[in-house]
Design an enzyme around this catalytic site. Structure first.
Site, PDB file in Angstrom:
ATOM      1  N   GLY A 264       0.794  -1.220   0.000  1.00 45.20           N
ATOM      2  CA  GLY A 264       0.000   0.000   0.000  1.00 45.20           C
ATOM      3  C   GLY A 264       0.822   1.264   0.000  1.00 45.20           C
ATOM      4  N   HIS A 328     -14.864  11.609 -13.803  1.00 40.07           N
ATOM      5  CA  HIS A 328     -14.447  11.862 -15.181  1.00 40.07           C
ATOM      6  C   HIS A 328     -13.264  12.816 -15.266  1.00 40.07           C
ATOM      7  CE1 HIS A 328     -16.130  15.967 -15.306  1.00 40.07           C
ATOM      8  NE2 HIS A 328     -17.079  15.472 -14.512  1.00 40.07           N
ATOM      9  N   HIS A 337      -2.244   6.172  -4.397  1.00 38.63           N
ATOM     10  CA  HIS A 337      -3.122   5.246  -3.684  1.00 38.63           C
ATOM     11  C   HIS A 337      -4.369   6.000  -3.246  1.00 38.63           C
ATOM     12  CE1 HIS A 337      -3.560   1.920  -0.359  1.00 38.63           C
ATOM     13  NE2 HIS A 337      -4.708   2.208  -0.953  1.00 38.63           N
ATOM     14  N   ILE A 358      -8.682   7.277   3.668  1.00 42.86           N
ATOM     15  CA  ILE A 358     -10.000   6.634   3.700  1.00 42.86           C
ATOM     16  C   ILE A 358     -11.101   7.689   3.815  1.00 42.86           C
ATOM     17  CG2 ILE A 358     -11.521   5.128   5.055  1.00 42.86           C
ATOM     18  CD1 ILE A 358      -9.030   3.584   5.914  1.00 42.86           C
TER      19      ILE A 358
END
Length: 401
Positions: A264, A328, A337, A358
């Site tokens: 990660g 988009h 990440h 998160i």
């Protein structure tokens, strides 16, 4: 000189002479198979040739078309006719391919032309088998034919492509005659014909933490690759040495494996990618929604229920984690990440090695620099410079690193 010019002349001359010499046998086998296969002595199928150009291969048909009570074809062993077994054992089924050689679709010597559906399953190294015309026989055929694994076959094929010469072709031709006389390697260990190629089984997952578990699950659910091993990234140098000794085909110049880096942390992921320098695959969970008009780089990982919309450009080795949304026209540079449930509004730009925490939200048209850390739940309304950490609602820079 030979590979580009003389090989074609050699093929045409030998194929023409061989067809004339074998014409009586050709006629006898055709008549025998005509009665054994209900009037269909020849087998035609589309195969990929040089540069993956499609052509119609012709062979003698060794199996009938008998079906079970439900209309399904019987197994290969049950459909193989008596004369077909003899024709296959003596490799006489290959004779009609001399016509393909005369047409220029095939060569006498080269990688065997396989099924069209295998094309997307090859890795970057294996694709090199299509740099030359396919052959009636080849280096893989005289080194095991159906008795060796797909990976071994492809390693032999690529080795041949890079070492093609007149002397090698003559050696393969002589060894082919020897193999036919001895009837070696005609059938695979299991069943009458080789098991279908279902993709490479040499995928290595590097990383042994929680993120690696998610990557493994995604790969297994996606079903496009078979994992050979999951390796702790701290043992990479030791493993590569072992791989080179134990798994590399002795006739190949390649240490060939597919890999995905399941780490990660963007910095650690980048360091390991640069150390490996191999063929990287991407994995996309079947429940993820990725627009056909989005672009994804090599090594990307897109997890369950993630959304990547039209016009998005995702760099190499990026992670779009579970439930994340990339709207988009967003542009993510390499090693970004996007953590679970984070949302990037339209036209957001994100620099390399940035981590979006998160549940964070990025307002449309915002530009985020390189190596930035956006905290969990943060709401980013304004541009962020390189090398900063931003948290809160609205997000504010709390430090530079």
């Amino acid at each position: 000189m030979y590979k580009n010019y003389l090989k074609r002349l050699f093929d045409f001359t030998v194929a023409l002479f061989g067809l004339l010499l074998l014409s009586p046998l050709f006629i006898l086998v055709t008549i025998g198979l005509f009665f054994a296969t209900q009037g269909k002595p020849f087998f035609f199928q589309t195969r990929p040739g040089k540069n993956e150009k499609l052509f119609r291969i012709v062979k003698f048909k060794t199996m009938n078309e008998k079906k079970d009570s439900e209309g399904n074809l019987l197994s290969d062993a049950e459909r193989l006719t008596t004369i077909g077994r003899f024709v296959r054992k003596t490799s006489l089924d290959e004779i009609p391919q001399l016509l393909n050689v005369l047409k220029g679709d095939m060569s006498l010597i080269g990688p065997r032309p396989l099924l069209v559906q295998y094309l997307p399953l090859y890795n970057a190294v294996q694709k090199k088998r299509h740099d030359v015309r396919p052959g009636i026989t080849g280096w893989a055929q005289v080194n095991g034919r159906n008795a060796i694994s797909w990976e071994q076959k492809f390693a032999y094929d690529v080795w041949y492509v890079e070492h093609c010469s007149l002397l090698l072709d003559l050696k393969i031709l002589l060894k082919t005659i020897q193999k036919v006389v001895q009837s070696e390697g005609i059938n695979a260990n299991q069943g009458v014909t080789m098991e279908p190629f279902r993709g490479n089984s040499n995928l290595l997952v590097f990383g042994a933490g929680g993120h690696a578990k998610v990557v493994v699950d995604c790969i297994e659910v996606e079903g496009k690759h078979s994992i050979k091993a999951v390796l702790d990234d701290a043992e990479v140098s030791q493993f590569i040495g072992g791989y080179d000794v134990d798994l590399r085909n002795k006739n190949s110049d390649y240490v060939s494996f597919d890999a995905i880096v399941a780490i990660g942390n963007p910095l650690h992921r980048e360091g390991l990618v640069q150390q490996l320098k191999t063929n990287f695959i991407m994995t996309i969970h079947p429940s993820a929604v990725v627009s056909n008009h989005a672009e994804l780089g090599v090594g990307c990982q897109v997890f369950a229920t993630a959304v990547i919309n039209a016009g998005a450009k995702i760099g190499n080795h990026c992670i779009v984690n579970t439930g994340a949304i990339v709207e988009h026209d967003c542009e993510l540079e390499d090693y970004v990440h996007v953590a679970p449930n984070a949302t990037l509004g339209g036209n957001v730009k994100v620099g390399a090695k940035t981590h979006i925490g998160i549940g964070a939200s990025i307002k449309q048209n915002v530009v985020i620099g390189k190596s930035v850390i956006v905290g969990a739940g943060a709401v980013v309304l304004d541009d962020l410079p390189d090398n900063c950490t931003a948290v809160g609602v609205p997000a504010k820079i709390i430090k530079f690193h």
